[in-house]
Write a protein that holds these residues in place. Structure first.
Motif, short mmCIF file in Angstrom:
data_model
loop_
_atom_site.label_atom_id
_atom_site.label_comp_id
_atom_site.label_asym_id
_atom_site.label_seq_id
_atom_site.Cartn_x
_atom_site.Cartn_y
_atom_site.Cartn_z
N THR A 33 0.86 -1.18 0.00
CA THR A 33 0.00 0.00 0.00
C THR A 33 0.90 1.24 0.00
OG1 THR A 33 -1.91 -1.00 1.05
CG2 THR A 33 -1.57 1.35 1.45
N PRO A 52 -4.27 1.44 -2.25
CA PRO A 52 -4.00 0.16 -1.60
C PRO A 52 -3.27 -0.82 -2.50
CG PRO A 52 -6.30 0.31 -2.20
CD PRO A 52 -5.69 1.64 -2.52
N TRP A 53 -2.64 -1.81 -1.88
CA TRP A 53 -1.90 -2.81 -2.63
C TRP A 53 -2.83 -3.61 -3.52
CZ3 TRP A 53 -2.88 -8.05 -2.22
CH2 TRP A 53 -3.73 -8.43 -1.18
N SER A 54 -4.09 -3.73 -3.10
CA SER A 54 -5.05 -4.55 -3.82
C SER A 54 -5.68 -3.82 -5.00
CB SER A 54 -6.16 -5.00 -2.86
OG SER A 54 -6.73 -3.89 -2.22
N SER A 103 -4.22 -2.26 4.96
CA SER A 103 -5.52 -1.71 4.58
C SER A 103 -5.78 -0.35 5.20
CB SER A 103 -6.64 -2.68 4.99
OG SER A 103 -6.59 -2.89 6.38
N THR A 104 -4.93 0.05 6.16
CA THR A 104 -5.05 1.37 6.79
C THR A 104 -4.33 2.37 5.91
OG1 THR A 104 -5.06 0.34 8.97
CG2 THR A 104 -4.64 2.70 8.87
N ILE A 105 -5.07 3.27 5.31
CA ILE A 105 -4.50 4.13 4.28
C ILE A 105 -4.05 5.48 4.83
CG2 ILE A 105 -4.96 5.26 2.07
CD1 ILE A 105 -4.95 2.26 1.86
#
Length: 124
Positions: A33, A52-54, A103-105
């Motif tokens: 991320t 995010p990485w996803s 997931s914490t951006i």
């Protein structure tokens, strides 16, 4: 370990544009991320944008929403921040940050790796 190197900062007039780049080392960039933060003189470092990485959604501070765009190119290990309609209040050092599978951006303390920053100065 990931090393991050920012570039693209400079001096621009209000209303102008800049594109910041962040080059990341390593072979697992797509699992990180990525975030952009900025720090103005005398102020704390603040979240600007994150991706995010996803993949999927991107996230922005309210102050830059509609003016800035974050993007990433996993094939090149790069993340970008396109900045339009710049204002003097955007003047700051801009930092690229990374953390794997996060997931914490928006939270600065959640990021593990940081670049050294690039100065953006917007004149009125």
């Amino acid at each position: 370990q990931v090393q991050l190197v920012e570039s693209g900062g400079g001096l621009v007039q209000a209303g102008g544009s800049l594109r910041l780049s962040c080059a990341a080392s390593g072979r697992t960039f797509s699992s990180y991320t990525m975030g952009w933060f900025h720090q103005a003189p005398g102020k704390d470092r603040e979240f600007v944008a994150g991706i995010p990485w996803s993949g999927g959604s991107t996230y922005y501070a309210d102050s830059v929403k509609g003016r800035f765009t974050i993007s990433r190119d996993n094939a090149k290990n790069m993340v970008y921040l396109e900045m339009n309609s710049l204002k003097p209040d955007d003047t700051a050092v801009y930092y690229c940050a990374a953390r794997r599978f996060m997931s914490t951006i928006r939270t600065e303390s959640a990021y593990d790796y940081w670049g050294q920053g690039t100065q953006v100065t917007v004149s009125s």
